[in-house]
Design a protein around this motif. Structure first.
Motif, PDB file in Angstrom:
ATOM      1  N   HIS A  53       0.856  -1.195   0.000  1.00 32.30           N
ATOM      2  CA  HIS A  53       0.000   0.000   0.000  1.00 32.30           C
ATOM      3  C   HIS A  53       0.888   1.241   0.000  1.00 32.30           C
ATOM      4  N   LEU A  54       1.627   1.403  -1.079  1.00 27.11           N
ATOM      5  CA  LEU A  54       2.694   2.397  -1.169  1.00 27.11           C
ATOM      6  C   LEU A  54       2.383   3.743  -0.523  1.00 27.11           C
ATOM      7  N   PHE A  55       1.256   4.340  -0.881  1.00 28.77           N
ATOM      8  CA  PHE A  55       0.992   5.711  -0.451  1.00 28.77           C
ATOM      9  C   PHE A  55      -0.110   5.796   0.595  1.00 28.77           C
ATOM     10  N   GLN A  56      -0.532   4.677   1.148  1.00 33.19           N
ATOM     11  CA  GLN A  56      -1.684   4.661   2.054  1.00 33.19           C
ATOM     12  C   GLN A  56      -1.470   5.541   3.281  1.00 33.19           C
ATOM     13  N   ASP A  57      -0.306   5.426   3.910  1.00 32.53           N
ATOM     14  CA  ASP A  57       0.010   6.217   5.103  1.00 32.53           C
ATOM     15  C   ASP A  57       1.295   6.989   4.814  1.00 32.53           C
ATOM     16  N   ALA A  58       1.148   8.266   4.505  1.00 29.05           N
ATOM     17  CA  ALA A  58       2.289   9.065   4.056  1.00 29.05           C
ATOM     18  C   ALA A  58       2.785   9.978   5.157  1.00 29.05           C
ATOM     19  N   LEU A  59       4.082   9.889   5.432  1.00 35.26           N
ATOM     20  CA  LEU A  59       4.724  10.795   6.382  1.00 35.26           C
ATOM     21  C   LEU A  59       5.462  11.863   5.587  1.00 35.26           C
ATOM     22  N   TYR A  60       5.130  13.119   5.855  1.00 36.70           N
ATOM     23  CA  TYR A  60       5.771  14.248   5.184  1.00 36.70           C
ATOM     24  C   TYR A  60       6.628  14.995   6.191  1.00 36.70           C
TER      25      TYR A  60
ATOM     26  N   ALA B  34      -5.021   7.204  -3.301  1.00 40.20           N
ATOM     27  CA  ALA B  34      -4.186   6.153  -2.715  1.00 40.20           C
ATOM     28  C   ALA B  34      -3.848   6.450  -1.259  1.00 40.20           C
ATOM     29  N   THR B  35      -3.777   7.732  -0.901  1.00 38.62           N
ATOM     30  CA  THR B  35      -3.420   8.112   0.468  1.00 38.62           C
ATOM     31  C   THR B  35      -4.671   8.245   1.321  1.00 38.62           C
ATOM     32  N   GLU B  36      -4.677   7.527   2.447  1.00 39.58           N
ATOM     33  CA  GLU B  36      -5.803   7.584   3.379  1.00 39.58           C
ATOM     34  C   GLU B  36      -5.481   8.423   4.607  1.00 39.58           C
ATOM     35  N   ARG B  37      -4.190   8.438   4.991  1.00 42.49           N
ATOM     36  CA  ARG B  37      -3.759   9.184   6.168  1.00 42.49           C
ATOM     37  C   ARG B  37      -2.429   9.862   5.881  1.00 42.49           C
ATOM     38  N   ALA B  38      -2.307  11.086   6.356  1.00 45.90           N
ATOM     39  CA  ALA B  38      -1.048  11.815   6.214  1.00 45.90           C
ATOM     40  C   ALA B  38      -0.580  12.284   7.583  1.00 45.90           C
ATOM     41  N   TYR B  39       0.725  12.264   7.766  1.00 43.81           N
ATOM     42  CA  TYR B  39       1.339  12.696   9.014  1.00 43.81           C
ATOM     43  C   TYR B  39       2.371  13.768   8.677  1.00 43.81           C
ATOM     44  N   LEU B  40       2.185  14.957   9.207  1.00 42.00           N
ATOM     45  CA  LEU B  40       3.074  16.072   8.914  1.00 42.00           C
ATOM     46  C   LEU B  40       4.022  16.273  10.097  1.00 42.00           C
ATOM     47  N   LEU B  41       5.318  16.311   9.796  1.00 43.17           N
ATOM     48  CA  LEU B  41       6.329  16.345  10.847  1.00 43.17           C
ATOM     49  C   LEU B  41       7.319  17.481  10.634  1.00 43.17           C
ATOM     50  N   HIS B  42       7.625  18.181  11.712  1.00 44.94           N
ATOM     51  CA  HIS B  42       8.738  19.136  11.715  1.00 44.94           C
ATOM     52  C   HIS B  42       9.653  18.773  12.881  1.00 44.94           C
ATOM     53  N   VAL B  43      10.953  18.708  12.603  1.00 43.52           N
ATOM     54  CA  VAL B  43      11.929  18.383  13.639  1.00 43.52           C
ATOM     55  C   VAL B  43      12.750  19.628  13.961  1.00 43.52           C
TER      56      VAL B  43
ATOM     57  N   ASN C 283      11.708   2.790   5.160  1.00 45.43           N
ATOM     58  CA  ASN C 283      10.449   3.093   4.502  1.00 45.43           C
ATOM     59  C   ASN C 283      10.643   3.283   3.004  1.00 45.43           C
ATOM     60  N   ASN C 284       9.546   3.148   2.258  1.00 47.21           N
ATOM     61  CA  ASN C 284       9.546   3.662   0.906  1.00 47.21           C
ATOM     62  C   ASN C 284       9.757   5.166   1.003  1.00 47.21           C
ATOM     63  N   VAL C 285      10.417   5.752   0.022  1.00 49.39           N
ATOM     64  CA  VAL C 285      10.676   7.187   0.035  1.00 49.39           C
ATOM     65  C   VAL C 285      10.238   7.791  -1.290  1.00 49.39           C
ATOM     66  N   LEU C 286       9.485   8.879  -1.222  1.00 51.06           N
ATOM     67  CA  LEU C 286       9.123   9.646  -2.399  1.00 51.06           C
ATOM     68  C   LEU C 286       9.869  10.966  -2.316  1.00 51.06           C
ATOM     69  N   LEU C 287      10.865  11.106  -3.184  1.00 52.42           N
ATOM     70  CA  LEU C 287      11.748  12.266  -3.167  1.00 52.42           C
ATOM     71  C   LEU C 287      11.348  13.210  -4.294  1.00 52.42           C
TER      72      LEU C 287
ATOM     73  N   ALA D 136       4.010   4.606   8.961  1.00 54.68           N
ATOM     74  CA  ALA D 136       3.932   5.136   7.598  1.00 54.68           C
ATOM     75  C   ALA D 136       4.434   4.127   6.581  1.00 54.68           C
ATOM     76  N   THR D 137       3.854   4.152   5.397  1.00 58.50           N
ATOM     77  CA  THR D 137       4.299   3.265   4.322  1.00 58.50           C
ATOM     78  C   THR D 137       5.247   3.978   3.358  1.00 58.50           C
ATOM     79  N   THR D 138       5.133   5.301   3.275  1.00 64.42           N
ATOM     80  CA  THR D 138       6.030   6.084   2.426  1.00 64.42           C
ATOM     81  C   THR D 138       6.356   7.402   3.112  1.00 64.42           C
ATOM     82  N   THR D 139       7.609   7.813   3.007  1.00 67.29           N
ATOM     83  CA  THR D 139       8.033   9.098   3.540  1.00 67.29           C
ATOM     84  C   THR D 139       8.261  10.057   2.380  1.00 67.29           C
TER      85      THR D 139
END
Length: 285
Positions: free
Chosen positions: A148-155, A176-185, A272-276, A241-244
């Motif tokens: 499920h490549l893009f199902q749970d995407a961490l940005y 394809a994306t059902e959930r997104a997680y937005l992160l700042h470090v 993780n899978n990575v989408l760059l 997440a399935t893809t970052t």
């Protein structure tokens, strides 16, 4: 949407292609056309008996082509000779691809045979989004590490222009994306000094609202403190997440693209899978 799928004709790449859920994810984001490419190195002779590598590659690609055709995609195959990343990127630009897909065996694609240095070099020179699909070895052979490549995407974002460009790619994953997680470090690697933690949370929440309105998906936000790479990988594990999704930073036109330390480390050391998304990428049609 049109993609270039780079393959070294290995069982590992075959496993990535035959994953029904991965094929469904590509279909769900609107992929209709697939260009399969394999690259024969210049130092492999095709004139010796039993060494007609181009012919053998064409035959092997035929079997992989059938996997995509049976899933309903229009497919063209390409056997090129030369430097892999140049041929892969060259094809992507020539056919106006919207995305390049490569398979990566193991936790570090910078160490394996074809897809190792190739991933880094494709990423450093590409003007198209690059999906690195993780493949792991199993008792039966190989399998994709995260279906499920893009199902749970961490940005992951540092609120830079390059990160914003990756965020702008998010709507292309609708379906394809059902959930997104937005992160700042907030850490040593990002000493911006102009955002408090509260301001960072407010910016993330504004982005989350935009995604909810545009894509109709569940969105969560989080601000972590520490080493940027460590915290991104920790968040990957926490949210499952399935893809970052990350952006890469550009330099001059002569260099085309130089991966930022964080983006390169996520590709090299993550699980993780990575989408760059590179600076030169065009908005998919």
């Amino acid at each position: 949407m049109r993609i270039v799928f780079a393959t070294d004709l290995s069982d590992a790449n075959k496993a990535a292609m035959e994953s029904r859920t991965c094929l469904e994810c590509l279909d769900n984001i609107g992929v209709t056309e697939v260009h399969l490419i394999t690259v024969v190195p210049d130092n492999v002779s095709s004139g010796l008996p039993g060494m007609d590598v181009a012919t053998d590659a064409h035959k092997a690609l035929g079997a992989q082509r059938e996997v995509f055709e049976e899933a309903g995609f229009d497919v063209e195959t390409h056997v090129a000779r030369g430097t892999p990343h140049r041929r892969i990127n060259g094809l992507a630009e020539r056919v106006h691809a919207d995305m390049i897909v490569v398979g990566s065996r193991g936790e570090s694609p910078l160490r394996n045979r074809l897809i190792g240095g190739t991933v880094r070099n494709v990423a450093r020179t590409a003007v198209k989004p690059l999906l690195v699909e993780r493949i792991e070895k199993t008792e039966e052979g190989h399998a994709v590490k995260k279906e499920h490549l893009f199902q749970d995407a961490l940005y992951a974002t540092d609120f830079s222009e390059n990160a914003d460009r990756a965020f702008d790619f998010f709507p292309e994953l609708t379906g394809a994306t059902e959930r997104a997680y937005l992160l700042h470090v907030r850490g040593r690697e990002q000493q911006r000094g102009d955002l408090t933690e509260e301001e960072a949370r407010d910016r993330l929440e504004a982005m989350a609202t935009e995604l909810r309105d545009r894509m109709g998906i569940d969105v969560e936000t989080n601000v972590r403190t520490g080493g940027v790479l460590d915290e991104i990988l920790a968040e990957e594990r926490r949210v499952g997440a399935t893809t970052t999704l990350v952006g890469a930073r550009g330099t001059s036109r002569l260099r085309r693209l130089l991966l930022g330390d964080t983006a390169e480390s996520v590709v090299a050391q993550g699980n993780n899978n990575v989408l760059l998304v590179p600076p030169g990428s065009a908005t998919p049609r």
